[in-house]
Design an enzyme around this catalytic site. Structure first.
Site, PDB file in Angstrom:
ATOM      1  N   LYS A   1      11.930  -5.689  -6.897  1.00 38.26           N
ATOM      2  CA  LYS A   1      12.685  -5.647  -5.636  1.00 38.26           C
ATOM      3  C   LYS A   1      14.162  -5.751  -5.942  1.00 38.26           C
ATOM      4  CE  LYS A   1       9.069  -5.586  -2.915  1.00 38.26           C
ATOM      5  NZ  LYS A   1       8.748  -4.713  -1.808  1.00 38.26           N
TER       6      LYS A   1
ATOM      7  N   LYS B   1      13.247  -2.666  -3.345  1.00 40.07           N
ATOM      8  CA  LYS B   1      12.406  -1.469  -3.472  1.00 40.07           C
ATOM      9  C   LYS B   1      13.140  -0.360  -4.193  1.00 40.07           C
ATOM     10  CE  LYS B   1       9.773  -1.259   0.871  1.00 40.07           C
ATOM     11  NZ  LYS B   1       8.389  -1.462   0.569  1.00 40.07           N
TER      12      LYS B   1
ATOM     13  N   LYS C   1       5.283  -3.580 -11.322  1.00 37.85           N
ATOM     14  CA  LYS C   1       5.108  -2.221 -10.804  1.00 37.85           C
ATOM     15  C   LYS C   1       6.346  -1.742 -10.058  1.00 37.85           C
ATOM     16  CE  LYS C   1       2.794  -1.457  -6.940  1.00 37.85           C
ATOM     17  NZ  LYS C   1       3.867  -1.531  -5.923  1.00 37.85           N
TER      18      LYS C   1
ATOM     19  N   ASP D   1       8.063   0.072  -6.914  1.00 41.73           N
ATOM     20  CA  ASP D   1       7.705   0.062  -5.505  1.00 41.73           C
ATOM     21  C   ASP D   1       7.368   1.485  -5.066  1.00 41.73           C
ATOM     22  OD1 ASP D   1       7.180  -1.172  -3.087  1.00 41.73           O
ATOM     23  OD2 ASP D   1       8.887  -2.509  -3.326  1.00 41.73           O
TER      24      ASP D   1
ATOM     25  N   LYS E   1       2.114 -10.750   4.620  1.00 41.14           N
ATOM     26  CA  LYS E   1       2.910 -10.190   5.718  1.00 41.14           C
ATOM     27  C   LYS E   1       2.245  -8.990   6.393  1.00 41.14           C
ATOM     28  CE  LYS E   1       5.640  -6.795   3.078  1.00 41.14           C
ATOM     29  NZ  LYS E   1       6.883  -6.430   2.461  1.00 41.14           N
TER      30      LYS E   1
ATOM     31  N   GLY F   1       1.836  -8.104  -0.547  1.00 43.53           N
ATOM     32  CA  GLY F   1       2.473  -7.947   0.764  1.00 43.53           C
ATOM     33  C   GLY F   1       2.835  -9.307   1.348  1.00 43.53           C
TER      34      GLY F   1
ATOM     35  N   GLY G   1       9.180 -10.073  -3.118  1.00 45.39           N
ATOM     36  CA  GLY G   1      10.119 -11.072  -2.612  1.00 45.39           C
ATOM     37  C   GLY G   1       9.747 -12.478  -3.056  1.00 45.39           C
TER      38      GLY G   1
END
Ligand code: CAP
Ligand code: MG
Length: 419
Positions: free
Chosen positions: A157, A159, A183, A185, A315, A346, A370
């Site tokens: 992050k 993204k 990974k 995004d 989320k 997520g 995040g």
């Protein structure tokens, strides 16, 4: 004047014995105020096999039974429709053709307000045409030398916006903090600020450095999602430059993309499967397609790991009971392939992980973007907190219990709390 949806009682075979080894059985949840369940189910069988909105003169009687979808069961608002194996074409056509029957025009029929494909049961002969994961749970565990613990990963992050060097620096910190998986995004591809080839090389160097400095093994999935005519070439190039895993978005690229990456002999890397856009089809409980179907098809096509949700703790919209069904689809012997690693991702953060593992089990990849880079100590601290949280879950401890002796986890709990 609207055209009425035609259906014919000839498609109703309720209570009849049918040869399940020669049919694909679909389970549909149906909502129609204009039709009875029998009419609506017959309309679907009609539209998706040999019929159309009116009687036609070109359907030969002798072909009717052999080629037509058959409504075999109705219970409440659930109908089962069996389509003859002969209707499917796997050599040319493949999963796209399968979907055009089991999940095709039926969703738009005017007289049926809602229809949801809940499951598809394939005959053994069709399942045998697919190879399933090359690596799956066991293969990933072997690469990472992590036989029992859940895998623990991050999504770099922001993204988008980092350069290849910044991305690699993130991955290095994450690896030094103990993560097993990184990974790209889903929106990162080959943008000018982060060209794919430069990113692959920089990340491969970072992962080598993690290994030589700490002995720890981490892999990172490079997003190769692209147009059909390019995907193999892009994946081959990434592999050549040192990628340790590739990622593909199954619903935007298609199941054929997963299959070619898994089955083409030139690609020897595990395939991480993201599901961006899935909620357009999976979220509405009265209309669309269940994630169970997508999980089954992804496993058939050879995905090694698949996002399935966060069991109600993260989320993204989801519920533990449903996500457990999707997890089971990744792991169960219902299909004759290696188990595929379920990925929970997520809105996750360390304070959620022990609870998540308690619900979802240890064959799981827990992933936080995040929840790693938002840690007060930065990416390494966040990675350490995530790793500690996974250890707590693995040992059956709560996040609070484990945090007593682990500063990074404690700081994560102070920032985000726990569930
Ligand atoms: C998570 C994520 C994943 C979602 C996808 C994101 O980031 O990278 O794409 O998890 O959802 O972009 O939101 P955070 P799903 O950890 O920062 O939330 O796995 O349900 O398909
Ligand atoms: Mg993402």
């Amino acid at each position: 004047m609207t055209t009425p949806q035609s259906y014919s009682d000839k498609y109703l075979h309720l209570g009849e014995k049918i040869d399940l080894d020669a049919h694909v059985v679909c389970v549909y949840k149906i909502k129609s105020t204009q039709m009875t369940m029998r009419e609506a189910a017959a309309a679907i069988a009609t539209e998706q096999s040999t019929g159309t909105w009116t009687e036609i003169s070109t359907l030969k009687e002798e072909n009717f039974l052999k080629r037509s979808g058959k409504v075999i069961e109705i219970e409440g608002n659930i109908a089962k429709i069996a389509f003859p194996e002969e209707d499917f074409s796997l050599d040319i056509g493949g999963v796209p053709q399968v979907l055009s029957i089991v999940a095709g025009n039926l969703f738009g029929l005017d007289s049926i307000e809602g229809v949801r494909l809940e499951d598809v049961i394939f005959p053994r002969s069709m399942l045998r045409e697919f190879k399933g994961p090359k690596f799956g749970v066991e293969g990933l565990r072997k690469i990472l030398k992590r036989p029992e613990r859940p895998l623990v990963g991050t999504i770099v992050k922001p993204k988008i916006g980092l350069s290849p060097e910044e991305t690699a620096a993130y991955v290095y910190e994450a690896g030094m903090g103990g993560l097993t998986n990184g990974k790209d995004d889903e929106t990162l591809s080959n943008q000018r600020f982060c060209p794919l080839e430069e990113r692959v090389v920089a990340i491969a160097e970072a992962l080598d450095r993690v290994r030589s400095e700490s002995g720890h093994i981490m892999i990172h999935a490079i997003n190769v999602s692209t147009n059909g005519h390019q995907i193999l070439e892009v994946a081959e190039r990434a592999q050549e430059l040192g990628a340790s895993q590739i990622m593909v978005d199954v619903l935007t690229c298609g199941f054929g993309a997963v299959q070619v990456l898994a089955e083409d002999p030139s690609i020897k890397l595990p395939v991480h499967v993201h599901r961006t856009m899935h909620a357009a089809m999976t979220r509405n409980k009265d209309h669309g397609i269940s994630m169970k179907v997508f999980a089954k098809l992804t496993r058939m096509c050879g995905g090694d790991a698949l996002h399935i949700g966060t069991f109600g703790v993260g989320k993204m919209k989801g519920e533990a009971t449903h996500d457990l069904v999707y997890r089971d689809m990744c792991l169960s012997p219902e299909v004759p392939y290696r188990p595929m690693m379920p990925v929970a991702s997520g809105g996750l953060q360390p304070g959620m992980i022990p609870a998540l593992i308690r619900i979802a089990g240890k064959d799981l990849q827990c992933q936080a973007g995040g929840g790693v880079s938002g840690h007060p100590l930065g990416v390494r601290g966040g990675a350490m907190a995530m790793s500690q949280a996974v250890e707590a879950g693995y040992l059956g401890l709560t996040a609070e219990e484990y945090a007593k002796d682990h500063r990074e986890l404690r700081m994560a709990l102070e920032r985000w709390g726990s569930v």
